[in-house]
Design a protein around this motif. Structure first.
Motif, PDB file in Angstrom:
ATOM      1  N   HIS A   1      35.682  47.712  46.350  1.00 56.30           N
ATOM      2  CA  HIS A   1      35.834  48.568  45.175  1.00 56.30           C
ATOM      3  C   HIS A   1      35.230  47.919  43.923  1.00 56.30           C
ATOM      4  O   HIS A   1      35.425  48.404  42.820  1.00 56.30           O
ATOM      5  N   GLY A   2      34.555  46.802  44.085  1.00 55.37           N
ATOM      6  CA  GLY A   2      33.850  46.162  42.985  1.00 55.37           C
ATOM      7  C   GLY A   2      34.578  45.047  42.280  1.00 55.37           C
ATOM      8  O   GLY A   2      34.082  44.507  41.298  1.00 55.37           O
ATOM      9  N   ALA A   3      35.755  44.668  42.749  1.00 56.46           N
ATOM     10  CA  ALA A   3      36.498  43.583  42.106  1.00 56.46           C
ATOM     11  C   ALA A   3      35.759  42.264  42.304  1.00 56.46           C
ATOM     12  O   ALA A   3      35.229  41.987  43.380  1.00 56.46           O
ATOM     13  N   THR A   4      35.713  41.485  41.255  1.00 54.37           N
ATOM     14  CA  THR A   4      35.100  40.159  41.306  1.00 54.37           C
ATOM     15  C   THR A   4      36.079  39.151  40.722  1.00 54.37           C
ATOM     16  O   THR A   4      37.057  39.525  40.073  1.00 54.37           O
ATOM     17  N   GLU A   5      35.799  37.895  40.953  1.00 47.37           N
ATOM     18  CA  GLU A   5      36.654  36.843  40.420  1.00 47.37           C
ATOM     19  C   GLU A   5      36.616  36.878  38.897  1.00 47.37           C
ATOM     20  O   GLU A   5      35.570  37.021  38.296  1.00 47.37           O
ATOM     21  N   SER A   6      37.778  36.725  38.309  1.00 49.86           N
ATOM     22  CA  SER A   6      37.882  36.662  36.854  1.00 49.86           C
ATOM     23  C   SER A   6      37.494  35.265  36.409  1.00 49.86           C
ATOM     24  O   SER A   6      37.793  34.281  37.078  1.00 49.86           O
ATOM     25  N   ARG A   7      36.839  35.175  35.274  1.00 49.14           N
ATOM     26  CA  ARG A   7      36.504  33.853  34.731  1.00 49.14           C
ATOM     27  C   ARG A   7      37.709  33.220  34.057  1.00 49.14           C
ATOM     28  O   ARG A   7      37.706  32.060  33.748  1.00 49.14           O
TER      29      ARG A   7
ATOM     30  N   ASN B   1      43.124  41.155  53.752  1.00 47.91           N
ATOM     31  CA  ASN B   1      42.516  42.455  54.018  1.00 47.91           C
ATOM     32  C   ASN B   1      42.396  43.266  52.725  1.00 47.91           C
ATOM     33  O   ASN B   1      41.435  44.013  52.552  1.00 47.91           O
ATOM     34  N   ILE B   2      43.329  43.088  51.806  1.00 46.35           N
ATOM     35  CA  ILE B   2      43.246  43.764  50.513  1.00 46.35           C
ATOM     36  C   ILE B   2      42.197  43.094  49.633  1.00 46.35           C
ATOM     37  O   ILE B   2      41.525  43.766  48.858  1.00 46.35           O
ATOM     38  N   VAL B   3      42.022  41.780  49.748  1.00 43.44           N
ATOM     39  CA  VAL B   3      40.955  41.098  49.008  1.00 43.44           C
ATOM     40  C   VAL B   3      39.628  41.755  49.359  1.00 43.44           C
ATOM     41  O   VAL B   3      38.834  42.095  48.479  1.00 43.44           O
ATOM     42  N   THR B   4      39.394  41.957  50.643  1.00 44.12           N
ATOM     43  CA  THR B   4      38.154  42.599  51.093  1.00 44.12           C
ATOM     44  C   THR B   4      38.049  44.008  50.540  1.00 44.12           C
ATOM     45  O   THR B   4      36.993  44.409  50.035  1.00 44.12           O
TER      46      THR B   4
END
Length: 111
Positions: A95-101, A87-90
């Motif tokens: 809030h604009g978080a994306t996977e880090s490379r 639920n926090i991932v969502t």
């Protein structure tokens, strides 16, 4: 902001003391600061320790959803996934978080 206030905010986030987190944020303590002795963010610390309500509050009050916790080597998104807080991932993604490379385990690779 003094480092002492931030340390108390961090300890409150770690322990799940919502009232104390709320107090320090309302007093203007920066939730994105990483003290040189600790090098962790309150957001990542609270996610690792399962205080989802505090994570919501920190995000709604200026915690950076992209900021890597230096000691842990984790972004909030990585910490939420690693500890099963989908639920926090969502919420982080909203809030604009994306996977880090850069994977969190990069720091343990031999040089």
């Amino acid at each position: 902001m003094s480092a002492g206030d931030w340390k108390e905010l961090y300890e409150a986030a770690l322990a799940g003391d919502f009232a104390l987190v709320r107090y320090h944020i309302s007093a203007g303590v920066n939730p994105n600061y990483q003290h040189p002795e600790i090098m962790c963010t309150p957001l990542v610390a609270t996610l690792i320790n399962g205080h989802v309500d505090i994570a919501h509050y920190l995000l709604e009050h200026g915690a950076d959803p992209h900021l890597r916790s230096e000691f842990d080597g984790l972004t909030p998104l990585q910490a939420a996934r690693m500890h099963g807080h989908m639920n926090i991932v969502t919420l982080l993604q909203q809030h604009g978080a994306t996977e880090s490379r850069e994977p969190f385990w990069w720091r343990w690779l031999p040089i």
